[in-house]
Scaffold this motif. Structure first.
Motif, PDB file in Angstrom:
ATOM      1  N   ALA A 197       0.828  -1.208   0.000  1.00 46.57           N
ATOM      2  CA  ALA A 197       0.000   0.000   0.000  1.00 46.57           C
ATOM      3  C   ALA A 197       0.862   1.257   0.000  1.00 46.57           C
ATOM      4  O   ALA A 197       0.499   2.272  -0.608  1.00 46.57           O
ATOM      5  N   ILE A 198       2.006   1.206   0.688  1.00 43.95           N
ATOM      6  CA  ILE A 198       2.918   2.357   0.687  1.00 43.95           C
ATOM      7  C   ILE A 198       3.441   2.607  -0.720  1.00 43.95           C
ATOM      8  O   ILE A 198       3.504   3.763  -1.177  1.00 43.95           O
ATOM      9  N   VAL A 199       3.804   1.549  -1.430  1.00 48.07           N
ATOM     10  CA  VAL A 199       4.259   1.700  -2.823  1.00 48.07           C
ATOM     11  C   VAL A 199       3.153   2.325  -3.674  1.00 48.07           C
ATOM     12  O   VAL A 199       3.407   3.240  -4.476  1.00 48.07           O
ATOM     13  N   THR A 200       1.931   1.872  -3.489  1.00 49.49           N
ATOM     14  CA  THR A 200       0.803   2.411  -4.253  1.00 49.49           C
ATOM     15  C   THR A 200       0.618   3.896  -3.990  1.00 49.49           C
ATOM     16  O   THR A 200       0.367   4.687  -4.916  1.00 49.49           O
ATOM     17  N   THR A 201       0.763   4.302  -2.738  1.00 43.62           N
ATOM     18  CA  THR A 201       0.627   5.717  -2.389  1.00 43.62           C
ATOM     19  C   THR A 201       1.708   6.555  -3.041  1.00 43.62           C
ATOM     20  O   THR A 201       1.434   7.623  -3.616  1.00 43.62           O
ATOM     21  N   GLY A 206       2.857  10.397  -7.980  1.00 43.28           N
ATOM     22  CA  GLY A 206       3.629  10.739  -9.166  1.00 43.28           C
ATOM     23  C   GLY A 206       5.109  10.442  -9.088  1.00 43.28           C
ATOM     24  O   GLY A 206       5.860  10.830  -9.986  1.00 43.28           O
ATOM     25  N   ALA A 207       5.535   9.759  -8.038  1.00 49.35           N
ATOM     26  CA  ALA A 207       6.943   9.373  -7.909  1.00 49.35           C
ATOM     27  C   ALA A 207       7.029   7.858  -8.080  1.00 49.35           C
ATOM     28  O   ALA A 207       6.771   7.110  -7.145  1.00 49.35           O
ATOM     29  N   SER A 208       7.366   7.421  -9.260  1.00 49.64           N
ATOM     30  CA  SER A 208       7.394   5.982  -9.540  1.00 49.64           C
ATOM     31  C   SER A 208       8.490   5.301  -8.734  1.00 49.64           C
ATOM     32  O   SER A 208       9.653   5.732  -8.767  1.00 49.64           O
ATOM     33  N   VAL A 209       8.116   4.250  -8.023  1.00 43.33           N
ATOM     34  CA  VAL A 209       9.096   3.486  -7.257  1.00 43.33           C
ATOM     35  C   VAL A 209       9.936   2.667  -8.223  1.00 43.33           C
ATOM     36  O   VAL A 209       9.430   1.806  -8.949  1.00 43.33           O
ATOM     37  N   ARG A 210      11.246   2.943  -8.245  1.00 43.61           N
ATOM     38  CA  ARG A 210      12.155   2.299  -9.197  1.00 43.61           C
ATOM     39  C   ARG A 210      12.775   1.028  -8.642  1.00 43.61           C
ATOM     40  O   ARG A 210      13.206   0.151  -9.399  1.00 43.61           O
ATOM     41  N   GLY A 214      15.403  -1.655   9.001  1.00 43.55           N
ATOM     42  CA  GLY A 214      14.783  -2.919   8.633  1.00 43.55           C
ATOM     43  C   GLY A 214      13.562  -2.796   7.761  1.00 43.55           C
ATOM     44  O   GLY A 214      13.081  -3.785   7.203  1.00 43.55           O
ATOM     45  N   ALA A 215      13.025  -1.583   7.605  1.00 44.12           N
ATOM     46  CA  ALA A 215      11.839  -1.389   6.771  1.00 44.12           C
ATOM     47  C   ALA A 215      12.226  -1.283   5.298  1.00 44.12           C
ATOM     48  O   ALA A 215      13.348  -0.878   4.965  1.00 44.12           O
ATOM     49  N   PRO A 216      11.302  -1.609   4.400  1.00 44.95           N
ATOM     50  CA  PRO A 216      11.569  -1.370   2.981  1.00 44.95           C
ATOM     51  C   PRO A 216      11.832   0.115   2.725  1.00 44.95           C
ATOM     52  O   PRO A 216      11.214   0.989   3.341  1.00 44.95           O
ATOM     53  N   THR A 217      12.765   0.400   1.831  1.00 39.51           N
ATOM     54  CA  THR A 217      13.059   1.780   1.451  1.00 39.51           C
ATOM     55  C   THR A 217      13.035   1.871  -0.062  1.00 39.51           C
ATOM     56  O   THR A 217      13.487   0.962  -0.752  1.00 39.51           O
ATOM     57  N   HIS A 218      12.517   2.957  -0.588  1.00 39.46           N
ATOM     58  CA  HIS A 218      12.161   3.041  -1.989  1.00 39.46           C
ATOM     59  C   HIS A 218      13.060   4.011  -2.740  1.00 39.46           C
ATOM     60  O   HIS A 218      13.315   5.117  -2.270  1.00 39.46           O
ATOM     61  N   ALA A 219      13.527   3.596  -3.885  1.00 38.14           N
ATOM     62  CA  ALA A 219      14.352   4.442  -4.738  1.00 38.14           C
ATOM     63  C   ALA A 219      13.446   5.190  -5.709  1.00 38.14           C
ATOM     64  O   ALA A 219      12.605   4.590  -6.385  1.00 38.14           O
ATOM     65  N   LEU A 220      13.638   6.520  -5.769  1.00 35.68           N
ATOM     66  CA  LEU A 220      12.805   7.388  -6.592  1.00 35.68           C
ATOM     67  C   LEU A 220      13.673   8.329  -7.408  1.00 35.68           C
ATOM     68  O   LEU A 220      14.812   8.605  -7.039  1.00 35.68           O
ATOM     69  N   GLU A 221      13.120   8.847  -8.489  1.00 33.81           N
ATOM     70  CA  GLU A 221      13.782   9.944  -9.186  1.00 33.81           C
ATOM     71  C   GLU A 221      13.675  11.191  -8.319  1.00 33.81           C
ATOM     72  O   GLU A 221      12.594  11.522  -7.819  1.00 33.81           O
ATOM     73  N   MET A 280      10.285  13.048  -6.841  1.00 33.95           N
ATOM     74  CA  MET A 280      10.045  13.146  -5.411  1.00 33.95           C
ATOM     75  C   MET A 280       9.646  14.572  -5.022  1.00 33.95           C
ATOM     76  O   MET A 280       8.732  14.785  -4.208  1.00 33.95           O
ATOM     77  N   ALA A 281      10.320  15.563  -5.593  1.00 34.63           N
ATOM     78  CA  ALA A 281       9.966  16.953  -5.310  1.00 34.63           C
ATOM     79  C   ALA A 281       8.531  17.250  -5.747  1.00 34.63           C
ATOM     80  O   ALA A 281       7.772  17.921  -5.028  1.00 34.63           O
ATOM     81  N   GLN A 282       8.149  16.742  -6.908  1.00 35.30           N
ATOM     82  CA  GLN A 282       6.786  16.956  -7.383  1.00 35.30           C
ATOM     83  C   GLN A 282       5.776  16.256  -6.478  1.00 35.30           C
ATOM     84  O   GLN A 282       4.664  16.768  -6.234  1.00 35.30           O
ATOM     85  N   ALA A 283       6.131  15.080  -5.946  1.00 36.75           N
ATOM     86  CA  ALA A 283       5.233  14.367  -5.039  1.00 36.75           C
ATOM     87  C   ALA A 283       5.050  15.137  -3.728  1.00 36.75           C
ATOM     88  O   ALA A 283       3.949  15.188  -3.169  1.00 36.75           O
ATOM     89  N   LEU A 284       6.126  15.743  -3.229  1.00 34.04           N
ATOM     90  CA  LEU A 284       6.013  16.585  -2.031  1.00 34.04           C
ATOM     91  C   LEU A 284       5.091  17.766  -2.309  1.00 34.04           C
ATOM     92  O   LEU A 284       4.251  18.139  -1.465  1.00 34.04           O
TER      93      LEU A 284
END
Length: 334
Positions: A182-186, A191-195, A203-210, A214-218
């Motif tokens: 669900a976090i990936v979907t959000t 507008g920040a595609s998870v790459r 220990g939590a998943p961490t997501h690589a973004l452009e 990311m600035a546009q998503a903020l």
């Protein structure tokens, strides 16, 4: 491993994704007695009110791990899934906290809201992030613990979100868990595609973004009147701590939401949608602090006038025999 969306999940056996050296530019320097000794390169972008790029450095399309600068997105996902906390605890869910008593008590409060105890936390045990709190922990004879680790607010909120939705708790950190999906979907929806998805230090998943996405998503979070950003700016001391620059800037600039990430990342956004993200390539925190001042300048913050006192607190001196002999300086953005 990838899912049906094609997102690469994680794995140490995959080929390392290299960054083109031409994607980064000089972000900050440090001099010693008037001679530049260290050069820090990086990538940065600042967006104006209309979402246009008002300043940048390097190639904003580069993919980065924002690390803890992702937390506003993770918390936004949890709120959409039914997480219901007072604003100060929403801020703590988004925190990389110093480990002060108000932070630790807040984590206990989040967990107890659904009858959970500290044993449910799955984040990596550690001591407090703040040096004073860390020393106090050692003197008191406390062992490293998940509670003291700076991401415990996020993990507590994750557990509560799982309990609310009837999802299993034991594997809440698995990338295939419903919460993590669900976090990936959000993030994608902003507008920040998870790459790529890796595993963070906690220990939590961490997501690589452009970086630019990311600035546009903020910006989109701000324009949507995100309760996460409002909670952060209302309770900046819960997001970090009294000596940490994201807290200090939020205390100084009304309506600003700021979130640093490990290894040289800072994300900044104002209520009108102006946003900036920067990444120091070598992960220098001192370079990040001075580059953050430059980012704020491009977001319309009067760092040289009204907020000069806070700017001066961000000084990153170079020491010689215990005394300042130079300093870190941000390079101008174009």
């Amino acid at each position: 491993m990838s899912d049906d969306s094609g997102v690469e999940r994680h794995g140490t056996d995959a080929a390392v994704v290299e960054i083109d050296p031409s994607a980064v530019q000089l972000l900050a320097t440090a001099d010693r007695n008037g001679v530049v000794e260290t050069m820090h390169h990086g990538v940065a972008i600042a967006l104006g009110v209309d979402g246009e790029v008002v300043a940048s450095l390097g190639d904003p399309s580069v993919t980065i791990y924002p690390r803890s600068a992702l937390k506003p997105f993770q918390t936004a996902a949890m709120l959409s899934l039914g997480l219901d906390l007072p604003d100060r605890l929403v801020a703590l869910a988004t925190a990389s906290h110093a480990g002060a008593r108000l932070h630790l008590d807040g984590v206990v409060e989040i967990l107890s809201s659904v009858g959970l105890g500290l044993e449910a936390l799955g984040n990596t045990p550690d001591r407090p992030l703040d040096p004073t709190e860390r020393e106090a922990s050692i003197v008191a004879g406390r062992s490293p613990s998940s509670l003291q680790q700076n991401c415990s607010g996020k993990h507590a909120a994750m557990l509560v979100t799982c309990r609310i939705n009837g999802w299993p708790l034991d594997d809440y950190l698995d990338v295939e868990h419903p919460l993590q999906r669900a976090i990936v979907t959000t993030i994608d929806g902003l507008g920040a595609s998870v790459r790529h998805i890796g595993i963070d230090g906690c220990g939590a998943p961490t997501h690589a973004l452009e970086l630019g996405e990311m600035a546009q998503a903020l910006r989109r979070l701000a324009l949507d009147d995100s309760p996460v950003l409002a909670a952060m700016s209302a309770y900046p001391e819960m997001v970090a701590g009294r000596t940490l620059d994201d807290t200090m800037w939020m205390q100084a600039v009304p309506g600003l939401a700021a979130k640093r990430g490990a290894n040289g990342v800072m994300a900044l956004v104002r209520t009108d949608g102006r946003a900036a993200v920067l990444k120091v390539a070598d992960g220098s925190d001192l370079a990040r602090r001075v580059a953050t001042v430059e980012a704020l300048r491009h977001l319309g913050v009067d760092v040289d006038g009204e907020h000069r006192a806070t700017t001066e607190q961000m000084a990153a001196p170079v020491l010689g025999h215990g005394a300042p002999v130079g300093t870190h300086r941000a390079a101008p953005w174009k």
